[in-house]
Design a protein around this motif. Structure first.
Motif, PDB file in Angstrom:
ATOM      1  N   GLU A  18      38.458  34.572  43.536  1.00  0.00           N
ATOM      2  CA  GLU A  18      38.138  33.398  42.731  1.00  0.00           C
ATOM      3  C   GLU A  18      39.316  33.181  41.802  1.00  0.00           C
ATOM      4  O   GLU A  18      39.447  33.831  40.775  1.00  0.00           O
ATOM      5  CB  GLU A  18      36.851  33.637  41.951  1.00  0.00           C
ATOM      6  N   TYR A  19      40.209  32.275  42.179  1.00  0.00           N
ATOM      7  CA  TYR A  19      41.484  32.108  41.484  1.00  0.00           C
ATOM      8  C   TYR A  19      41.318  31.711  40.013  1.00  0.00           C
ATOM      9  O   TYR A  19      42.014  32.227  39.152  1.00  0.00           O
ATOM     10  CB  TYR A  19      42.334  31.061  42.211  1.00  0.00           C
ATOM     11  N   ASP A  20      40.413  30.810  39.730  1.00  0.00           N
ATOM     12  CA  ASP A  20      40.312  30.274  38.376  1.00  0.00           C
ATOM     13  C   ASP A  20      40.187  31.348  37.300  1.00  0.00           C
ATOM     14  O   ASP A  20      40.739  31.217  36.225  1.00  0.00           O
ATOM     15  CB  ASP A  20      39.132  29.320  38.244  1.00  0.00           C
ATOM     16  N   ASN A  21      39.430  32.397  37.587  1.00  0.00           N
ATOM     17  CA  ASN A  21      39.209  33.437  36.589  1.00  0.00           C
ATOM     18  C   ASN A  21      39.956  34.726  36.893  1.00  0.00           C
ATOM     19  O   ASN A  21      39.793  35.712  36.195  1.00  0.00           O
ATOM     20  CB  ASN A  21      37.715  33.750  36.488  1.00  0.00           C
ATOM     21  N   TYR A  22      40.777  34.709  37.948  1.00  0.00           N
ATOM     22  CA  TYR A  22      41.473  35.915  38.384  1.00  0.00           C
ATOM     23  C   TYR A  22      40.473  37.064  38.551  1.00  0.00           C
ATOM     24  O   TYR A  22      40.703  38.178  38.124  1.00  0.00           O
ATOM     25  CB  TYR A  22      42.561  36.347  37.404  1.00  0.00           C
ATOM     26  N   VAL A  23      39.342  36.748  39.120  1.00  0.00           N
ATOM     27  CA  VAL A  23      38.271  37.726  39.262  1.00  0.00           C
ATOM     28  C   VAL A  23      38.166  38.128  40.718  1.00  0.00           C
ATOM     29  O   VAL A  23      38.220  37.286  41.602  1.00  0.00           O
ATOM     30  CB  VAL A  23      36.925  37.142  38.784  1.00  0.00           C
ATOM     31  N   PHE A  24      38.009  39.421  40.949  1.00  0.00           N
ATOM     32  CA  PHE A  24      37.911  39.918  42.306  1.00  0.00           C
ATOM     33  C   PHE A  24      36.506  40.422  42.582  1.00  0.00           C
ATOM     34  O   PHE A  24      35.861  41.003  41.729  1.00  0.00           O
ATOM     35  CB  PHE A  24      38.902  41.067  42.518  1.00  0.00           C
ATOM     36  N   GLY A  25      36.027  40.246  43.797  1.00  0.00           N
ATOM     37  CA  GLY A  25      34.725  40.716  44.224  1.00  0.00           C
ATOM     38  C   GLY A  25      34.091  39.717  45.157  1.00  0.00           C
ATOM     39  O   GLY A  25      34.623  38.640  45.382  1.00  0.00           O
ATOM     40  N   ASP A  26      32.962  40.058  45.704  1.00  0.00           N
ATOM     41  CA  ASP A  26      32.277  39.160  46.624  1.00  0.00           C
ATOM     42  C   ASP A  26      31.011  38.568  46.015  1.00  0.00           C
ATOM     43  O   ASP A  26      30.187  37.996  46.699  1.00  0.00           O
ATOM     44  CB  ASP A  26      31.942  39.872  47.930  1.00  0.00           C
ATOM     45  N   GLU A  29      29.346  42.776  43.972  1.00  0.00           N
ATOM     46  CA  GLU A  29      29.898  43.995  43.394  1.00  0.00           C
ATOM     47  C   GLU A  29      30.367  43.733  41.973  1.00  0.00           C
ATOM     48  O   GLU A  29      30.455  42.600  41.525  1.00  0.00           O
ATOM     49  CB  GLU A  29      31.076  44.484  44.240  1.00  0.00           C
ATOM     50  N   GLU A  30      30.708  44.804  41.292  1.00  0.00           N
ATOM     51  CA  GLU A  30      31.247  44.695  39.940  1.00  0.00           C
ATOM     52  C   GLU A  30      32.620  44.031  40.006  1.00  0.00           C
ATOM     53  O   GLU A  30      33.410  44.310  40.896  1.00  0.00           O
ATOM     54  CB  GLU A  30      31.366  46.096  39.337  1.00  0.00           C
ATOM     55  N   PHE A  31      32.921  43.153  39.058  1.00  0.00           N
ATOM     56  CA  PHE A  31      34.180  42.433  39.053  1.00  0.00           C
ATOM     57  C   PHE A  31      35.237  43.160  38.221  1.00  0.00           C
ATOM     58  O   PHE A  31      34.925  43.842  37.266  1.00  0.00           O
ATOM     59  CB  PHE A  31      33.999  41.024  38.464  1.00  0.00           C
ATOM     60  N   GLU A  32      36.474  42.940  38.600  1.00  0.00           N
ATOM     61  CA  GLU A  32      37.607  43.466  37.849  1.00  0.00           C
ATOM     62  C   GLU A  32      38.508  42.293  37.485  1.00  0.00           C
ATOM     63  O   GLU A  32      38.987  41.585  38.365  1.00  0.00           O
ATOM     64  CB  GLU A  32      38.386  44.458  38.707  1.00  0.00           C
ATOM     65  N   GLU A  33      38.706  42.084  36.201  1.00  0.00           N
ATOM     66  CA  GLU A  33      39.576  41.001  35.771  1.00  0.00           C
ATOM     67  C   GLU A  33      41.018  41.491  35.719  1.00  0.00           C
ATOM     68  O   GLU A  33      41.281  42.633  35.400  1.00  0.00           O
ATOM     69  CB  GLU A  33      39.151  40.478  34.401  1.00  0.00           C
ATOM     70  N   MET A  34      41.920  40.584  36.059  1.00  0.00           N
ATOM     71  CA  MET A  34      43.344  40.902  36.039  1.00  0.00           C
ATOM     72  C   MET A  34      44.033  40.004  35.017  1.00  0.00           C
ATOM     73  O   MET A  34      43.673  38.838  34.874  1.00  0.00           O
ATOM     74  CB  MET A  34      43.965  40.664  37.419  1.00  0.00           C
ATOM     75  N   SER A  35      45.047  40.550  34.366  1.00  0.00           N
ATOM     76  CA  SER A  35      45.854  39.733  33.461  1.00  0.00           C
ATOM     77  C   SER A  35      46.739  38.827  34.315  1.00  0.00           C
ATOM     78  O   SER A  35      46.887  39.025  35.522  1.00  0.00           O
ATOM     79  CB  SER A  35      46.720  40.624  32.572  1.00  0.00           C
ATOM     80  N   ASP A  36      47.352  37.843  33.683  1.00  0.00           N
ATOM     81  CA  ASP A  36      48.258  36.951  34.409  1.00  0.00           C
ATOM     82  C   ASP A  36      49.405  37.742  35.039  1.00  0.00           C
ATOM     83  O   ASP A  36      49.804  37.481  36.167  1.00  0.00           O
ATOM     84  CB  ASP A  36      48.818  35.878  33.472  1.00  0.00           C
ATOM     85  N   GLY A  37      49.931  38.707  34.291  1.00  0.00           N
ATOM     86  CA  GLY A  37      51.024  39.521  34.804  1.00  0.00           C
ATOM     87  C   GLY A  37      50.604  40.369  35.996  1.00  0.00           C
ATOM     88  O   GLY A  37      51.344  40.497  36.976  1.00  0.00           O
ATOM     89  N   GLU A  38      49.422  40.956  35.917  1.00  0.00           N
ATOM     90  CA  GLU A  38      48.905  41.758  37.035  1.00  0.00           C
ATOM     91  C   GLU A  38      48.689  40.874  38.268  1.00  0.00           C
ATOM     92  O   GLU A  38      48.974  41.288  39.391  1.00  0.00           O
ATOM     93  CB  GLU A  38      47.588  42.434  36.645  1.00  0.00           C
ATOM     94  N   ASN A  70      54.307  42.826  33.287  1.00  0.00           N
ATOM     95  CA  ASN A  70      53.744  43.842  32.394  1.00  0.00           C
ATOM     96  C   ASN A  70      53.151  43.233  31.131  1.00  0.00           C
ATOM     97  O   ASN A  70      52.826  43.953  30.187  1.00  0.00           O
ATOM     98  CB  ASN A  70      54.808  44.887  32.054  1.00  0.00           C
ATOM     99  N   ASP A  71      53.038  41.914  31.112  1.00  0.00           N
ATOM    100  CA  ASP A  71      52.466  41.185  29.975  1.00  0.00           C
ATOM    101  C   ASP A  71      53.177  41.493  28.660  1.00  0.00           C
ATOM    102  O   ASP A  71      52.560  41.513  27.597  1.00  0.00           O
ATOM    103  CB  ASP A  71      50.959  41.462  29.863  1.00  0.00           C
TER     104      ASP A  71
END
Length: 112
Positions: A18-26, A29-38, A70-71
């Protein structure tokens, strides 16, 4: 990782990123947010590019790229535009050609 493998992996990932929130998962499952740099680093590595490759392709200094990933530094407005196009796939054909030429010049027998 070959360009073909990268493209296949990216295609499969479109179902669960899900690009808008940089959120991964289906969604289950539990989501993991990524920073812009990540997110930038993740996509660079997904394309099989090094910082040197990014510097060559986009004329952005490697040290700045590293700081962005590395933000530690906010990208300039111009660099943000380049990264937005990179993440949107605008440069995919150019990147594929670059990677193909890079592998061919090393004599690795890489061919599509």
């Amino acid at each position: 990782m070959s360009v073909t493998n990268v493209l296949a992996e990216r295609e499969a990932m479109n179902d669960w990123i899900e690009y808008d929130n940089y959120v991964f998962g289906d969604g289950e499952e539990e989501f993991e947010e990524m920073s812009d740099g990540e997110w930038l680093r993740y996509n660079r590595e997904l394309h099989g590019l090094s910082l040197r490759d990014m510097q060559t392709l986009f004329a952005i200094d490697r040290s700045s790229l590293s700081k962005y990933e590395n933000d530690k530094k906010e990208p300039t407005p111009w660099h943000k535009m380049i990264f937005a196009d990179f993440l949107a796939g605008t440069f995919d054909e150019k990147i594929e050609d670059y990677v193909r030429e890079k592998h061919q010049s090393k004599g690795s027998g890489y061919a599509l």
